[in-house]
Scaffold this motif. Structure first.
Motif, PDB file in Angstrom:
ATOM      1  N   GLU A  39      95.977  76.596   5.059  1.00 35.49           N
ATOM      2  CA  GLU A  39      94.782  77.373   4.710  1.00 35.49           C
ATOM      3  C   GLU A  39      93.509  76.705   5.228  1.00 35.49           C
ATOM      4  OE1 GLU A  39      92.429  80.387   3.017  1.00 35.49           O
ATOM      5  OE2 GLU A  39      94.603  80.311   3.357  1.00 35.49           O
ATOM      6  N   TYR A  72     117.487  77.660   6.613  1.00 33.26           N
ATOM      7  CA  TYR A  72     116.579  76.844   5.807  1.00 33.26           C
ATOM      8  C   TYR A  72     115.131  77.171   6.211  1.00 33.26           C
ATOM      9  CZ  TYR A  72     120.662  74.121   4.479  1.00 33.26           C
ATOM     10  OH  TYR A  72     121.869  73.740   4.004  1.00 33.26           O
ATOM     11  N   MET A  73     114.285  77.399   5.322  1.00 38.68           N
ATOM     12  CA  MET A  73     112.872  77.756   5.603  1.00 38.68           C
ATOM     13  C   MET A  73     111.950  76.806   4.852  1.00 38.68           C
ATOM     14  SD  MET A  73     110.873  81.353   4.981  1.00 38.68           S
ATOM     15  CE  MET A  73     111.045  81.260   3.204  1.00 38.68           C
ATOM     16  N   ALA A  74     110.906  76.403   5.599  1.00 39.62           N
ATOM     17  CA  ALA A  74     109.867  75.569   4.941  1.00 39.62           C
ATOM     18  C   ALA A  74     108.506  76.245   5.101  1.00 39.62           C
ATOM     19  CB  ALA A  74     109.841  74.180   5.565  1.00 39.62           C
ATOM     20  N   SER A  75     107.710  76.319   4.141  1.00 37.74           N
ATOM     21  CA  SER A  75     106.345  76.912   4.171  1.00 37.74           C
ATOM     22  C   SER A  75     105.322  75.792   3.999  1.00 37.74           C
ATOM     23  CB  SER A  75     106.183  77.952   3.071  1.00 37.74           C
ATOM     24  OG  SER A  75     107.094  79.019   3.268  1.00 37.74           O
ATOM     25  N   ILE A  76     104.470  75.662   5.010  1.00 38.02           N
ATOM     26  CA  ILE A  76     103.460  74.585   4.994  1.00 38.02           C
ATOM     27  C   ILE A  76     102.082  75.209   4.736  1.00 38.02           C
ATOM     28  CG2 ILE A  76     102.394  72.727   6.334  1.00 38.02           C
ATOM     29  CD1 ILE A  76     104.947  72.666   8.033  1.00 38.02           C
ATOM     30  N   ASP A  77     101.293  74.647   3.921  1.00 36.38           N
ATOM     31  CA  ASP A  77      99.951  75.153   3.564  1.00 36.38           C
ATOM     32  C   ASP A  77      98.966  74.776   4.700  1.00 36.38           C
ATOM     33  OD1 ASP A  77      97.554  75.927   2.527  1.00 36.38           O
ATOM     34  OD2 ASP A  77      97.721  74.741   0.674  1.00 36.38           O
TER      35      ASP A  77
END
Length: 519
Positions: free
Chosen positions: A11, A4-9
């Motif tokens: 920037e 399971y992968m989560a991408s958090i912003d």
């Protein structure tokens, strides 16, 4: 069985961190570019940061100087290190700011003056969390100050050791400094004049200047202060032992770039010995002149007595002989007649001797030359000027313009003028205040009239003043005025004396424009 992968912003976070690093870089460049040494310390005195300029100038590595004591021992001048350590330890203990000037060693081994300032950074509770130090290179400033102090010290020593008395005064004339020579001469310090109800200048003049010179000195000072003109005068000044000594005082103003007077500089020279020597020389010259006159008069008298004695002795002898011939029984008229003839011959011989002596005081017309009288008067004034200044007498000269030339013996008329002027000056010796001798020259008809007037006590015996050997002076010979009258009369003029208004004496003599034979 599965990933399971989560991408958090993130920037904004990454951009903020980049901006922060950029600001830190810019701040580091600013700190490294500043022309000062910047250090930071922990609250307990551990070195935390040294800027690049410090490392380059001092040739050190920050890791080698973690302890402040090591820094003081290695980088601070041995003479300054104890005091720097003492103050630093006190600041760490009390939290007070640190500021001090001391010498720090550079990488070439030389020491340079710096000004070190250290301030604490505190948290909200007031606790110190960091110390920040800035050190500024002030070596050139300190060397300039040292050189300036050295020049001031040299100038001070010069002023204090010069063999003259120096005084400095404010633009209004109030003394602000006196050299050691002047303080020792007067015998008191400048501050002793304060609190006496008068200015320092007035106090100095009233207490020091001789009473006879005080009025003129104050007038001269007032004139210089009002006009800005330099001051120069000789007067007597009281020494610490109460003795009055002659001094030569000169003052000149010191001006700023705009020309305004910022200070008066005064030099006072002790010339008492010189003045006394001059006075002794003058008295010696006067005594020599009197002795010479007395010797000449004695020689002349002896010559006259010798010349006149012989014919007079013959007259007396022949008179006795004539008496014997006339009283004889019977009277011998023939021999008495011959004796009378010899008496007449001897009397004429005595008269001839007197005539020859009188001729010595007569001026032959052939020796005279036509001369401008104003030039003769100017020369006589120059001859007597020094004596007039010494006796504080002002010469008031009033000569009419376009005077005709007259026939005269220049030397003899100068003798008359000098004699009459000197008599007038001496007559005012006991007169207080302003002493003025007037000399006025006018043409009146066919003659030029010269009047020399003084404001002295006057002449007690005006009818006898021109008699030979009559004098009112203690050491006078009584020949001066008699000779003056003979000289004036030999020039065809006339000399007499009048009362001067309101007091004093006026001697007046005339010189004919057209020379006539003297009687």
């Amino acid at each position: 069985v599965q990933w399971y992968m989560a991408s958090i912003d993130i920037e904004d976070e990454m951009r903020a961190q980049e901006a922060l690093r950029e600001r830190e870089r810019e701040l580091q460049q600013l700190v490294d570019a500043l022309p000062v040494h910047i250090w930071s310390w922990t609250p307990d005195g551990k070195l935390a940061y040294v800027n690049r300029r410090s490392l380059e100038d001092l040739g050190i590595s920050g890791a080698n100087f973690e302890e402040f004591t090591r820094v003081a021992q290695e980088l601070i001048h041995p003479e300054d290190a104890p005091e720097v350590l003492k103050r630093s330890a006190n600041c760490l203990k009390t939290g007070d700011s640190f500021i001090m000037r001391y010498r720090r060693r550079w990488k070439d081994g030389s020491y340079r003056w710096i000004e070190g300032r250290c301030e604490p950074l505190r948290d909200r509770d007031g606790a110190i969390v960091h110390w920040y130090q800035v050190s500024i290179d002030i070596d050139e400033e300190m060397r300039a100050q040292v050189a300036l102090r050295e020049r001031e010290r040299s100038l001070w020593q010069l002023v204090e050791t010069l063999p003259v008395m120096i005084d400095c005064a404010a633009p209004n004339g109030e003394p602000i400094y006196r050299s050691r020579q002047l303080r020792e001469f007067l015998g008191y310090e400048l501050e002793l004049l304060d609190g006496k109800g008068k200015s320092r200048l007035s106090g100095t003049l009233d207490e020091g200047v001789h009473p006879d010179d005080l009025a003129a000195v104050k007038a001269n000072y007032a004139h210089s202060l009002a006009t800005g003109e330099p001051y120069a005068r000789r007067h007597r000044l009281r020494r610490f032992d109460g003795e009055y000594c002659w001094v030569d005082t000169r003052a000149a103003p010191m001006r700023n770039a705009e020309g305004a007077i910022v200070q008066w500089n005064v030099v006072c020279l002790d010339i008492d010995g010189e003045v006394r020597v001059q006075e002794e020389l003058r008295l010696a010259q006067e005594r020599l002149a009197r002795a010479s006159q007395a010797a000449s008069l004695a020689e002349l008298s002896a010559s006259i007595a010798h010349e006149v004695n012989q014919p007079l002795a013959a007259v007396v002898a022949n008179s006795y002989a004539c008496q014997r011939w006339l009283t004889a029984e019977p009277p011998n008229i023939e021999r008495a007649q011959k004796t009378v003839e010899r008496i007449i011959r001897d009397a004429n011989s005595a008269a001839d001797v007197v005539s020859r002596i009188r001729a010595l005081f007569k001026q032959s017309a052939d020796a005279m030359a036509y001369t401008a009288l104003d030039s003769v008067i100017a020369e006589a004034r120059d001859l007597i000027a020094e004596e007039a200044v010494r006796r504080r007498v002002r010469l008031d000269l009033d000569v009419e313009s376009d005077l005709p030339i007259v026939a005269l013996d220049r030397v003899q008329i100068q003798q008359v003028l000098v004699n009459l002027i000197r008599n007038g000056i001496e007559a005012m010796d006991s007169v207080p205040g302003d002493k003025v001798l007037g000399l006025r020259v006018r043409r009146i008809g066919d003659a030029i009239q010269i009047e020399i007037s003084d404001c002295g006590p006057g002449i007690e015996f005006p009818d006898r003043i021109f008699e030979p050997f009559f004098t009112t002076k203690e050491h006078g010979m009584g020949m001066g005025l008699a000779i003056c009258r003979s000289i004036v009369e030999s020039h065809g003029g006339r000399l007499w004396v009048e009362k001067n208004d309101p007091h004093g004496t006026a001697f007046v003599f005339t010189m004919p424009v057209e020379m006539k034979a003297a009687a």
